[in-house]
Write a protein that holds these residues in place. Structure first.
Motif, PDB file in Angstrom:
ATOM      1  N   LYS A 188      -5.140  -9.026  -3.586  1.00 28.22           N
ATOM      2  CA  LYS A 188      -4.391  -7.764  -3.656  1.00 28.22           C
ATOM      3  C   LYS A 188      -5.268  -6.598  -3.210  1.00 28.22           C
ATOM      4  O   LYS A 188      -4.808  -5.684  -2.512  1.00 28.22           O
ATOM      5  CB  LYS A 188      -3.887  -7.534  -5.088  1.00 28.22           C
ATOM      6  CG  LYS A 188      -2.795  -8.504  -5.517  1.00 28.22           C
ATOM      7  CD  LYS A 188      -2.460  -8.338  -7.003  1.00 28.22           C
ATOM      8  CE  LYS A 188      -1.452  -9.394  -7.454  1.00 28.22           C
ATOM      9  NZ  LYS A 188      -1.198  -9.322  -8.920  1.00 28.22           N
ATOM     10  N   LEU A 189      -6.531  -6.632  -3.607  1.00 26.17           N
ATOM     11  CA  LEU A 189      -7.482  -5.599  -3.194  1.00 26.17           C
ATOM     12  C   LEU A 189      -7.640  -5.609  -1.674  1.00 26.17           C
ATOM     13  O   LEU A 189      -7.656  -4.554  -1.031  1.00 26.17           O
ATOM     14  CB  LEU A 189      -8.822  -5.844  -3.878  1.00 26.17           C
ATOM     15  CG  LEU A 189      -9.959  -4.874  -3.535  1.00 26.17           C
ATOM     16  CD1 LEU A 189      -9.692  -3.509  -4.148  1.00 26.17           C
ATOM     17  CD2 LEU A 189     -11.287  -5.431  -4.047  1.00 26.17           C
ATOM     18  N   GLN A 190      -7.751  -6.807  -1.105  1.00 38.38           N
ATOM     19  CA  GLN A 190      -7.858  -6.926   0.347  1.00 38.38           C
ATOM     20  C   GLN A 190      -6.606  -6.356   1.035  1.00 38.38           C
ATOM     21  O   GLN A 190      -6.699  -5.646   2.041  1.00 38.38           O
ATOM     22  CB  GLN A 190      -8.034  -8.398   0.731  1.00 38.38           C
ATOM     23  CG  GLN A 190      -9.328  -9.026   0.258  1.00 38.38           C
ATOM     24  CD  GLN A 190     -10.511  -8.638   1.120  1.00 38.38           C
ATOM     25  OE1 GLN A 190     -10.589  -8.978   2.295  1.00 38.38           O
ATOM     26  NE2 GLN A 190     -11.440  -7.903   0.549  1.00 38.38           N
ATOM     27  N   ALA A 191      -5.458  -6.656   0.471  1.00 37.35           N
ATOM     28  CA  ALA A 191      -4.198  -6.158   1.051  1.00 37.35           C
ATOM     29  C   ALA A 191      -4.115  -4.636   0.965  1.00 37.35           C
ATOM     30  O   ALA A 191      -3.668  -3.967   1.909  1.00 37.35           O
ATOM     31  CB  ALA A 191      -3.012  -6.798   0.335  1.00 37.35           C
ATOM     32  N   GLU A 192      -4.532  -4.074  -0.156  1.00 32.20           N
ATOM     33  CA  GLU A 192      -4.489  -2.620  -0.335  1.00 32.20           C
ATOM     34  C   GLU A 192      -5.338  -1.893   0.700  1.00 32.20           C
ATOM     35  O   GLU A 192      -5.024  -0.760   1.092  1.00 32.20           O
ATOM     36  CB  GLU A 192      -4.962  -2.250  -1.745  1.00 32.20           C
ATOM     37  CG  GLU A 192      -3.985  -2.634  -2.842  1.00 32.20           C
ATOM     38  CD  GLU A 192      -4.615  -2.550  -4.224  1.00 32.20           C
ATOM     39  OE1 GLU A 192      -5.781  -2.093  -4.323  1.00 32.20           O
ATOM     40  OE2 GLU A 192      -3.950  -2.954  -5.201  1.00 32.20           O
ATOM     41  N   HIS A 193      -6.390  -2.538   1.156  1.00 28.24           N
ATOM     42  CA  HIS A 193      -7.277  -1.922   2.142  1.00 28.24           C
ATOM     43  C   HIS A 193      -6.967  -2.373   3.567  1.00 28.24           C
ATOM     44  O   HIS A 193      -7.731  -2.081   4.490  1.00 28.24           O
ATOM     45  CB  HIS A 193      -8.744  -2.237   1.799  1.00 28.24           C
ATOM     46  CG  HIS A 193      -9.241  -1.500   0.604  1.00 28.24           C
ATOM     47  ND1 HIS A 193      -9.032  -1.940  -0.687  1.00 28.24           N
ATOM     48  CD2 HIS A 193      -9.940  -0.331   0.489  1.00 28.24           C
ATOM     49  CE1 HIS A 193      -9.589  -1.095  -1.540  1.00 28.24           C
ATOM     50  NE2 HIS A 193     -10.137  -0.108  -0.856  1.00 28.24           N
ATOM     51  N   GLY A 194      -5.862  -3.088   3.728  1.00 32.07           N
ATOM     52  CA  GLY A 194      -5.454  -3.509   5.064  1.00 32.07           C
ATOM     53  C   GLY A 194      -6.337  -4.574   5.673  1.00 32.07           C
ATOM     54  O   GLY A 194      -6.438  -4.674   6.900  1.00 32.07           O
TER      55      GLY A 194
END
Length: 223
Positions: free
Chosen positions: A135-141
């Motif tokens: 989710k953290l990776q997704a939030e930062h694109g």
């Protein structure tokens, strides 16, 4: 917990790990470990009530050290927070630790029946932490967002486990191929800005360190 008690527990785990690698789970007895650690059998049972609990503790310590090493690697080199680079790092962490790699290999001589119990004994918060990392990776694109995080995790674990199941003659080459596969399957084609990668690193470090601490806390209960 006294310092002497903790040191004694660590010495027992060191002895158990060494004997496990040397002789395999089937052949190592509690008596063997106690003698190798220079403690009485009764003293060993003050820490672990069964042989199985003792060797599961060995594996738990290995896992915690591996995850802590990963967190430290990202702290030293923030670009390793990217999924494919994190995967390469952790893949090598595992294959270079025979006790961690053994459950994935067809030859179960090291762990024997213990291998089947490792998955069930893993704290479910490990998986939750990995979902939080995605989710953290997704939030930062930094990863693809067209699939649910849970589906990405399922596909990712299948890829990673497939590589771990293969006994590679050249671990570095296998790690490179795995990283390339992960990058193409789970990340955007465009190279992300360095600032985005660095911004995601502290969160990833915190998640992995928290995961390692879960294992250490479970371990300390036996100390």
């Amino acid at each position: 917990m006294t310092e002497d008690r903790q040191k004694r527990a660590e010495r027992i785990l060191d002895a158990a790990a060494e004997l496990l690698l040397r002789h395999g789970y089937r052949r190592v007895t509690v008596e063997d470990v106690a003698e190798h650690a220079d403690v009485g059998k009764g003293t060993l049972y003050l820490h672990w009530k069964t042989r199985e609990q003792l060797f599961l503790a060995v594996m738990l310590r290995e896992a915690a050290q591996s995850i802590e090493n990963l967190a430290q690697a990202i702290e030293d080199e923030p670009e390793l927070t990217l999924l494919h680079r994190m995967t390469r790092t952790q893949f090598l962490n595992v294959v270079r630790r025979p006790l961690l790699h053994a459950p994935y290999l067809a030859d179960s001589g090291v762990l024997g029946k213990l291998a089947a119990k490792l998955h069930d004994s893993q704290d479910p918060r490990h998986h939750e932490a990995f979902l939080d990392y995605l989710k953290l990776q997704a939030e930062h694109g930094l990863i693809r967002t067209d699939l649910k995080v849970e589906d990405l995790a399922t596909a990712y674990q299948a890829v990673l486990h497939g590589f771990l199941l293969a006994s590679a003659a050249d671990p570095e080459a296998a790690a490179d191929l795995l990283a390339d596969t992960v990058a193409h399957a789970f990340q955007p084609t465009a190279t992300p800005p360095a600032a985005k990668v660095r911004a995601a690193a502290p969160g990833a470090i915190a998640l992995f360190r928290a995961t390692a601490e879960i294992d250490r806390a479970n371990l300390r209960r036996a100390y």
